[in-house]
Design an enzyme around this catalytic site. Sequence first.
Site, PDB file in Angstrom:
ATOM      1  CG  HIS A   9      -1.998   1.021   1.198  1.00  0.00           C
ATOM      2  ND1 HIS A   9      -3.327   0.708   1.353  1.00  0.00           N
ATOM      3  CD2 HIS A   9      -1.967   2.367   1.020  1.00  0.00           C
ATOM      4  CE1 HIS A   9      -4.062   1.802   1.292  1.00  0.00           C
ATOM      5  NE2 HIS A   9      -3.248   2.827   1.087  1.00  0.00           N
ATOM      6  CG  HIS A  11      -1.605   6.244  -2.248  1.00  0.00           C
ATOM      7  ND1 HIS A  11      -2.713   6.084  -3.051  1.00  0.00           N
ATOM      8  CD2 HIS A  11      -1.939   5.721  -1.035  1.00  0.00           C
ATOM      9  CE1 HIS A  11      -3.678   5.506  -2.357  1.00  0.00           C
ATOM     10  NE2 HIS A  11      -3.230   5.270  -1.137  1.00  0.00           N
ATOM     11  CG  ASP A  13      -0.912  10.831  -5.498  1.00  0.00           C
ATOM     12  OD1 ASP A  13      -0.689   9.936  -4.660  1.00  0.00           O
ATOM     13  OD2 ASP A  13      -2.067  11.212  -5.789  1.00  0.00           O
ATOM     14  N   GLY A 171      -9.649   7.749  -1.966  1.00  0.00           N
ATOM     15  CA  GLY A 171     -10.270   9.055  -1.809  1.00  0.00           C
ATOM     16  C   GLY A 171     -10.982   9.165  -0.478  1.00  0.00           C
ATOM     17  CG  HIS A 198      -8.099   3.335   0.407  1.00  0.00           C
ATOM     18  ND1 HIS A 198      -7.507   2.855  -0.737  1.00  0.00           N
ATOM     19  CD2 HIS A 198      -7.163   4.115   1.027  1.00  0.00           C
ATOM     20  CE1 HIS A 198      -6.266   3.322  -0.811  1.00  0.00           C
ATOM     21  NE2 HIS A 198      -6.028   4.078   0.251  1.00  0.00           N
ATOM     22  CD  GLU A 201      -7.027   6.345   5.333  1.00  0.00           C
ATOM     23  OE1 GLU A 201      -5.984   7.014   5.407  1.00  0.00           O
ATOM     24  OE2 GLU A 201      -7.618   6.122   4.256  1.00  0.00           O
ATOM     25  CG  ASP A 277      -1.392   5.770   3.134  1.00  0.00           C
ATOM     26  OD1 ASP A 277      -1.771   5.462   1.987  1.00  0.00           O
ATOM     27  OD2 ASP A 277      -2.106   6.419   3.912  1.00  0.00           O
TER      28      ASP A 277
END
Length: 330
Positions: A9, A11, A13, A171, A198, A201, A277
């Site tokens: 997991h 990301h 960006d 998102g 997701h 969270e 993350d």
Amino acid sequence: MNAAKVELHLHLDGSLNIKWAYQKLLQRNVLDTTTSFEDFYDILYSMNKEHTADNFLKFDLLCKTLQYEEDLYEATYNLVELLSKKGLIYAEIRFASQQHCLEGLSQKQALKAVIDGAKAACEKYPIKIGIINCLMHKGNSAAFNYKENIETILATEEYLGQGAVALDLAGYENNCDFKDYGNLFEVARVKNIPYTIHAGEMGVGSHIMDALEMKPYRIGHGINCIQDETYLKAVVDKQIPLEVCVSSNIKSSGDNYSRHPIRQLIEAGAKVTINTDNIIFSKSDLLHEYAMLELIGVSEKQLQQCTLNAIDAAFISEEEKNKLRGQLSF
């Protein structure tokens, strides 16, 4: 624990090199030329808020560095290089192709650029990479960007087995009825595309039960299953792998490592994997995650099991999983 690591997991960006991102934003005329690197740093981290919809605006700024094929390629290459140098032997990097079409790219072009960057880095460094393409929560209902999410599924289908390994739903998860996204995963199942979601969270533990109804292979985060014994029991009984990201969670909630529920989850028998993350906002990497968990009393045997859980849950073949297991030193 210095054994080889596996991450599921992460990301793209949120894991850029900050200096590189700053230079790209200047080059693409997103930042004013009078903006210093120090100013950019302050802007970036002033946006690191608690779990609200505004928290995701920080990713919008970074996504503006990733609107051209060459930039997506370079960013992915750089991240894979970094992960390999940190001792990772396998990682799944996720991004949302629909977030990279502001300057005319199609989702397929964006996905291919990321896949190509990963492949080029893997040819040079001893690491294997899978790309997860994210469906997005946007607007006040799943209908808001339904067309874009379908395009994400179709792009992933085209490159499945050629670098793309799965779908995700990312998102702000509190913007509408979580189960509204279920029909998208019905499409994915028909196309035999595996997926993670997701869920749990951002304060709503019941989203985990909603996600389980959508039959995911894994759950991203999932930590709020501890809010109700029924949720926790479902996670443990189903042995659904949880992609737990401790530093990310506590830096968004203002809490600390010792109060994070990861130990409770492990002790309850949940299938926990350890992840970062995002490198920028978590100010972490996988080595740091393992080190901090050791400090709060997670045993070496438990950490080793989390690594094995990650290999078990990876979106790769059993043959590839056995190769990874053979690279472990415990």
